[in-house]
Scaffold this motif. Structure first.
Motif, PDB file in Angstrom:
ATOM      1  N   THR A  94     -20.710  15.994  -7.653  1.00 38.42           N
ATOM      2  CA  THR A  94     -21.281  15.571  -6.262  1.00 38.42           C
ATOM      3  C   THR A  94     -22.705  16.117  -5.846  1.00 38.42           C
ATOM      4  O   THR A  94     -22.897  15.978  -4.562  1.00 38.42           O
ATOM      5  CB  THR A  94     -20.250  16.361  -5.457  1.00 38.42           C
ATOM      6  N   LEU A 165     -14.080   1.743   4.356  1.00 42.05           N
ATOM      7  CA  LEU A 165     -14.557   2.317   3.248  1.00 42.05           C
ATOM      8  C   LEU A 165     -14.350   4.024   3.310  1.00 42.05           C
ATOM      9  O   LEU A 165     -14.150   4.733   2.347  1.00 42.05           O
ATOM     10  CB  LEU A 165     -15.939   2.377   2.981  1.00 42.05           C
ATOM     11  N   GLU A 166     -14.097   4.372   4.732  1.00 40.03           N
ATOM     12  CA  GLU A 166     -13.905   5.920   4.703  1.00 40.03           C
ATOM     13  C   GLU A 166     -12.500   6.041   4.523  1.00 40.03           C
ATOM     14  O   GLU A 166     -11.791   7.019   4.041  1.00 40.03           O
ATOM     15  CB  GLU A 166     -14.121   6.014   6.517  1.00 40.03           C
ATOM     16  N   LYS A 169     -12.269   6.202   0.998  1.00 43.41           N
ATOM     17  CA  LYS A 169     -12.613   7.608   0.476  1.00 43.41           C
ATOM     18  C   LYS A 169     -11.721   9.040   0.735  1.00 43.41           C
ATOM     19  O   LYS A 169     -11.782   9.651   0.107  1.00 43.41           O
ATOM     20  CB  LYS A 169     -13.962   7.837   1.138  1.00 43.41           C
ATOM     21  N   LEU A 172      -9.725  11.156  -1.748  1.00 46.84           N
ATOM     22  CA  LEU A 172     -10.425  11.980  -2.499  1.00 46.84           C
ATOM     23  C   LEU A 172     -10.797  13.100  -1.665  1.00 46.84           C
ATOM     24  O   LEU A 172     -10.693  14.347  -2.323  1.00 46.84           O
ATOM     25  CB  LEU A 172     -11.463  11.365  -3.311  1.00 46.84           C
ATOM     26  N   MET A 173     -11.091  13.179  -0.460  1.00 48.05           N
ATOM     27  CA  MET A 173     -11.535  14.017   0.396  1.00 48.05           C
ATOM     28  C   MET A 173     -10.089  14.932   0.562  1.00 48.05           C
ATOM     29  O   MET A 173     -10.189  16.325   0.464  1.00 48.05           O
ATOM     30  CB  MET A 173     -12.094  13.765   1.733  1.00 48.05           C
ATOM     31  N   VAL A 194      -6.459   6.210  -4.273  1.00 47.00           N
ATOM     32  CA  VAL A 194      -7.445   5.415  -3.733  1.00 47.00           C
ATOM     33  C   VAL A 194      -7.167   3.951  -4.110  1.00 47.00           C
ATOM     34  O   VAL A 194      -7.394   2.976  -3.232  1.00 47.00           O
ATOM     35  CB  VAL A 194      -8.780   5.502  -4.590  1.00 47.00           C
ATOM     36  N   LEU A 242     -17.450   8.157  -4.880  1.00 42.32           N
ATOM     37  CA  LEU A 242     -17.951   8.678  -4.033  1.00 42.32           C
ATOM     38  C   LEU A 242     -19.361   8.494  -3.710  1.00 42.32           C
ATOM     39  O   LEU A 242     -20.010   8.052  -2.454  1.00 42.32           O
ATOM     40  CB  LEU A 242     -17.788  10.303  -3.960  1.00 42.32           C
ATOM     41  N   LEU A 245     -19.320   4.848  -2.578  1.00 42.82           N
ATOM     42  CA  LEU A 245     -18.999   4.605  -1.306  1.00 42.82           C
ATOM     43  C   LEU A 245     -20.053   5.099  -0.274  1.00 42.82           C
ATOM     44  O   LEU A 245     -20.267   4.333   0.923  1.00 42.82           O
ATOM     45  CB  LEU A 245     -17.863   5.715  -0.923  1.00 42.82           C
ATOM     46  N   TRP A 246     -20.804   6.079  -0.709  1.00 41.98           N
ATOM     47  CA  TRP A 246     -21.975   6.469   0.173  1.00 41.98           C
ATOM     48  C   TRP A 246     -22.854   5.254   0.485  1.00 41.98           C
ATOM     49  O   TRP A 246     -23.352   4.649   1.388  1.00 41.98           O
ATOM     50  CB  TRP A 246     -22.483   7.519   0.047  1.00 41.98           C
ATOM     51  N   GLN A 249     -21.334   2.631   2.531  1.00 39.82           N
ATOM     52  CA  GLN A 249     -20.981   3.037   3.920  1.00 39.82           C
ATOM     53  C   GLN A 249     -22.395   2.880   4.882  1.00 39.82           C
ATOM     54  O   GLN A 249     -22.392   2.354   5.968  1.00 39.82           O
ATOM     55  CB  GLN A 249     -20.469   4.154   4.049  1.00 39.82           C
TER      56      GLN A 249
END
Length: 339
Positions: A94, A165-166, A169, A172-173, A194, A242, A245-246, A249
């Motif tokens: 991360t 996409l949020e 995600k 995982l969050m 997911v 992740l 995905l960022w 997004q």
């Protein structure tokens, strides 16, 4: 290893962070001609690696390695190019820095110019996040790129796409209890949920209503969700996901020093002949969004893939969709970019 590595060295990303010893994984198909003008760049999509692009490459197809030199660069974060899973501390997992689509295309440009001496791109093509990279190629290097062909990919992440996409995600969050300090503890098993979230977005309502998963060998809907969506996503590293995905997004071909957020100006700047092929039933890279974009590109054709396969109409699974894409690419490549 069926791919090559291009060492980028220490790169300063759009965020201002320097990523040391960065690298781009890529594979080439065919031979570069003496004029160095038979080049097709075909970036990978979210979660994909170069092998997932190979369905569109072959003798007799539009992307024919006997005619073209096809370069498939792997998206940063996908596990082959620099990624959370293969970068040493302090940028592992991360801690991996944010990489934009603009960054990716700059690195790809370095690959083709520094490694191969290429100054002209006959076609930039791609599916989904590969499609946005083809748009970015056209906007970042308008005098270099002769044609672009994004399919099931938009030129920016529109608000609803961001929300989708949020939602992808969110499991995982939730597994990390929305505490960033816990994210490094994520495992492949956390990807199961997911896959189930994405299952509702990747294909259309008509696909499920008509039980077309039976054509893929699944007897029940649950078998399909487990056998395709869960298993596919559980093969992916959660930290890579992740990171990608960022990137997804915050994709926007105008979010850079060239256009300073002026999206319409970025679209107008594209000089390439464009063939834009959304999936007609795509639920999050919608045909409406692509139509807006196509109307602002000076030399664009808007040609939706009429399919119930949703976003996956561009994934190389359904033969009719594959033929549609290939036929349109052949027509595009036959056009003289100077006409």
């Amino acid at each position: 290893m069926d791919y090559e590595i291009f060492d980028l060295g220490d790169v300063t990303l759009q965020s201002g962070v320097t990523l040391p010893s960065a690298f781009l994984a890529y594979k080439t198909y065919g031979k570069l001609n003496k004029q160095r003008d038979n080049v097709i760049i075909y970036p990978t999509a979210f979660g994909d690696q170069h092998t997932q692009n190979e369905w569109l490459i072959g003798i007799g197809k539009a992307l024919d390695p006997e005619k073209y030199f096809i370069v498939v660069p792997n998206l940063m974060g996908n596990g082959l190019s620099s990624s959370p899973s293969n970068t040493p501390p302090p940028f592992d997992r991360t801690n991996f820095p944010h990489v934009t689509i603009y960054d990716n295309v700059i690195f790809q440009h370095r690959l083709v110019t520094e490694k191969f001496g290429i100054q002209k791109i006959a076609l930039a093509v791609g599916w989904s996040m590969g499609g946005i990279q083809s748009f970015q190629w056209g906007a970042s290097y308008p005098d270099m790129v002769e044609r672009i062909a994004p399919f099931a990919g938009v030129a920016k992440t529109w608000p609803q796409t961001y929300v989708v996409l949020e939602g992808v995600k969110a499991p995982l969050m939730a597994a990390a209890r929305y505490d960033s300090d816990n994210l490094n503890g994520l495992t492949a098993s956390d990807m199961r949920a997911v896959g189930r979230v994405y299952a509702g977005w990747g294909l259309s309502q008509a696909f499920y209503r008509n039980e077309l998963y039976r054509e893929l060998g699944f007897e029940t809907l649950e078998d399909f969700i487990v056998g395709v969506w869960e298993e596919t996503f559980m093969r992916l590293d959660p930290h890579n996901v992740l990171a990608m995905l960022w990137t997804g997004q915050f994709s926007d071909i105008s979010a850079n020093p060239i256009y300073n957020g002026d999206f319409d100006a970025a679209l107008r700047s594209i000089k390439a002949i464009a063939c834009i092929m959304p999936g007609s039933t795509d639920l999050f890279c919608t045909a409406d969004d692509n139509e807006y974009e196509a109307k602002r590109i000076p030399n664009a054709v808007f040609n939706p893939i009429k399919s119930v396969w949703g976003h996956l109409a561009g994934r190389g699974i359904n033969s009719a969709d594959n033929q549609f894409i290939d036929d349109n690419l052949k027509r595009l490549l036959a056009l003289n970019p100077k006409s």
